[in-house]
Design an enzyme around this catalytic site. Structure first.
Site, PDB file in Angstrom:
ATOM      1  N   ALA A  69       0.834  -1.206   0.000  1.00  0.00           N
ATOM      2  CA  ALA A  69       0.000   0.000   0.000  1.00  0.00           C
ATOM      3  C   ALA A  69       0.867   1.253   0.000  1.00  0.00           C
ATOM      4  CB  ALA A  69      -0.882  -0.003   1.240  1.00  0.00           C
ATOM      5  N   CYS A 186      -0.090   3.398  10.627  1.00  0.00           N
ATOM      6  CA  CYS A 186       0.690   4.466   9.992  1.00  0.00           C
ATOM      7  C   CYS A 186       1.133   5.446  11.082  1.00  0.00           C
ATOM      8  CB  CYS A 186      -0.160   5.174   8.948  1.00  0.00           C
ATOM      9  SG  CYS A 186       0.671   6.622   8.294  1.00  0.00           S
TER      10      CYS A 186
HETATM   11  C1  LIG Z   1       5.970   6.916   0.340  1.00  0.00           C
HETATM   12  C2  LIG Z   1       5.294   5.826   1.108  1.00  0.00           C
HETATM   13  C3  LIG Z   1       3.923   5.889   1.336  1.00  0.00           C
HETATM   14  C4  LIG Z   1       3.285   4.869   2.044  1.00  0.00           C
HETATM   15  N1  LIG Z   1       1.937   4.935   2.241  1.00  0.00           N
HETATM   16  C5  LIG Z   1       1.304   3.913   2.861  1.00  0.00           C
HETATM   17  C6  LIG Z   1      -0.100   3.919   3.012  1.00  0.00           C
HETATM   18  O1  LIG Z   1      -0.804   4.825   2.556  1.00  0.00           O
HETATM   19  N2  LIG Z   1      -0.678   2.877   3.673  1.00  0.00           N
HETATM   20  C7  LIG Z   1       0.051   1.820   4.169  1.00  0.00           C
HETATM   21  O2  LIG Z   1      -0.528   0.892   4.736  1.00  0.00           O
HETATM   22  N3  LIG Z   1       1.388   1.794   4.026  1.00  0.00           N
HETATM   23  C8  LIG Z   1       2.025   2.803   3.389  1.00  0.00           C
HETATM   24  N4  LIG Z   1       3.377   2.762   3.235  1.00  0.00           N
HETATM   25  C9  LIG Z   1       4.132   1.641   3.858  1.00  0.00           C
HETATM   26  C10 LIG Z   1       4.365   0.500   2.881  1.00  0.00           C
HETATM   27  O3  LIG Z   1       3.177  -0.094   2.442  1.00  0.00           O
HETATM   28  C11 LIG Z   1       5.255  -0.575   3.534  1.00  0.00           C
HETATM   29  O4  LIG Z   1       4.559  -1.130   4.633  1.00  0.00           O
HETATM   30  C12 LIG Z   1       6.575  -0.018   4.042  1.00  0.00           C
HETATM   31  O5  LIG Z   1       7.088   0.949   3.139  1.00  0.00           O
HETATM   32  C13 LIG Z   1       7.629  -1.118   4.216  1.00  0.00           C
HETATM   33  O6  LIG Z   1       7.898  -1.757   2.994  1.00  0.00           O
HETATM   34  P1  LIG Z   1       9.189  -1.416   2.084  1.00  0.00           P
HETATM   35  O7  LIG Z   1      10.377  -1.442   2.986  1.00  0.00           O
HETATM   36  O8  LIG Z   1       9.183  -2.465   1.007  1.00  0.00           O
HETATM   37  O9  LIG Z   1       8.950  -0.046   1.528  1.00  0.00           O
HETATM   38  C14 LIG Z   1       4.036   3.766   2.532  1.00  0.00           C
HETATM   39  C15 LIG Z   1       5.413   3.706   2.286  1.00  0.00           C
HETATM   40  C16 LIG Z   1       6.042   4.709   1.585  1.00  0.00           C
HETATM   41  C17 LIG Z   1       7.517   4.614   1.329  1.00  0.00           C
END
Ligand SMILES: Cc1cc2nc3c(=O)[nH]c(=O)nc-3n(C[C@H](O)[C@H](O)[C@H](O)COP(=O)(O)O)c2cc1C
EC number: 1.3.5.2
Length: 352
Positions: A69, A186
């Site tokens: 997400a 979040c």
């Molecule tokens: C720019 C950005 C926006 C995000 N927005 C959301 C969001 O709206 N809802 C959510 O559940 N997670 C959000 N996340 C978290 C990601 O879904 C994920 O849980 C987190 O980034 C860890 O994964 P990664 O290390 O692969 O990025 C966001 C992450 C980033 C970097």
């Protein structure tokens, strides 16, 4: 392709502000989403499909790698993502009310550590507009992989009324969801993470389950699995409470994890917000491993999966699916395909 991305495309992108690049990428992916023949050709080439699709919480996934997400907050590009190799897409976070989110700049890259800090605060078009958009796009029967819908609380809604806010979004979006992720983790929304406490979370989930049961009875529809997305900053005791809720309320599973407010010792990730990307991996894996040792409920692992080995380590820890966000930015558009292929090699299975 990933080599070209890293050497030629990424350096140009990384000279621009992260949200401008994101908007540009969204425009490009929207074009791809609208061009059915090109999309179909790319899906054939890039979407790694298992001979026997993986069935988890009653949903069939062509492969085990999804888009986390936050990338497709407004349901603009999900149609294009299978063409890049994603086996499911989680859109959102979507809230009852449309909202602008926190002031910009609110996304910060740290390329040396393959990290991102974001302080977005759920900017999104709101459940009404997203539902209309999905209704139009669904008409073209373009859903090739499961669609998860991640819902959260609007900023203007007081925490005591959170359940109504989530249920509104559920009712608007239920017709399009293969599963719902209830985002209570979040760090960029005031008080949101309080909803992870035992009493708050069970109350919220009960309201959603009641709405789902009512829809099933009224319209003869199948019930939709609910997953809860948790923070990596919870204590093990708090995680135990969430496992108990997941089991007692028969949730579809747990998405672990969201971003962290903590910072590794000696790091320079000083921007305010949630940290994601490579430095999050150990924390997320610890949480995934902890949950999987204590319950058979499915866990979708997300957090710092920056290499194919790390994806494999999440499965070793007990995950049944993985999602990526930051490594899609750092490793390029086809990184999901690379992970999906590596998993089939690892499992000694064939893909179609
Ligand atoms: C720019 C950005 C926006 C995000 N927005 C959301 C969001 O709206 N809802 C959510 O559940 N997670 C959000 N996340 C978290 C990601 O879904 C994920 O849980 C987190 O980034 C860890 O994964 P990664 O290390 O692969 O990025 C966001 C992450 C980033 C970097």
């Amino acid at each position: 392709m990933d080599y070209i991305y890293k050497k030629a495309i990424r350096p140009i992108f990384f000279k621009q502000d992260p949200e401008s690049v994101h908007s540009l990428a969204v425009k490009g992916l929207q074009c791809l989403g609208a061009l059915a023949p090109i999309r179909a050709a790319m899906e054939k080439f890039n979407l790694v499909r298992d001979e026997n699709p993986v069935e988890i919480f009653g949903v069939k996934f062509p492969n085990k790698v999804g888009l986390a997400a936050g990338f497709d907050k407004d349901a603009l590009v999900w149609r294009a993502m299978p063409a890049l190799g994603f086996g499911h897409v989680e859109i959102g976070t979507i809230t009852c009310h449309a909202q602008a989110g926190n002031p910009k700049p609110r996304i910060f890259r740290y390329p040396e550590g393959e990290a991102i800090v974001n302080f977005c605060g759920f900017p999104n078009d709101g459940a009404d507009i997203v539902a209309d958009r999905l209704a139009k796009l669904f008409k073209s029967k373009s859903k090739k992989v499961p669609l998860g819908i991640n819902i959260g609380k609007s900023k203007i809604t007081p925490i005591e009324d959170a359940a109504q806010d989530y249920v509104y979004s559920y009712n608007k979006l239920a017709d399009f969801a293969d599963y719902f992720t209830v985002n209570v983790s979040c760090p960029n929304l005031p008080e949101l993470r309080k909803l992870q406490s035992k009493s708050e979370l069970s109350g919220l989930l009960q309201s959603l389950k009641d709405a789902d049961a009512e829809r099933a009875e009224k319209f003869g529809k199948a019930k939709i699995p609910f997953l809860v997305k948790i923070s990596p900053d919870l204590s093990f005791r708090e995680i135990d409470d969430i496992i108990e809720i997941a089991e007692n309320m028969d949730l579809g599973g747990i998405v672990a994890t969201n971003t962290t407010t903590s910072r590794p010792d000696g790091s320079n990730y000083e921007a305010k917000g949630g940290l994601s990307g490579a430095p999050l991996f150990e924390k997320s894996r610890e949480v995934v491993g902890y949950i999987c040792k204590r319950t058979k409920k499915p866990v979708i692992a997300v957090g710092g999966i920056s290499t194919t080995e790390r994806a494999s380590m999440m499965f070793d820890a007990g995950a049944c699916l993985v999602q990526i966000y930051s490594s899609f930015i750092y490793n390029g558009p086809f990184f999901a395909k690379e992970i999906a292929k590596s998993l089939y090699w690892r499992d000694g299975r064939k893909w179609l």
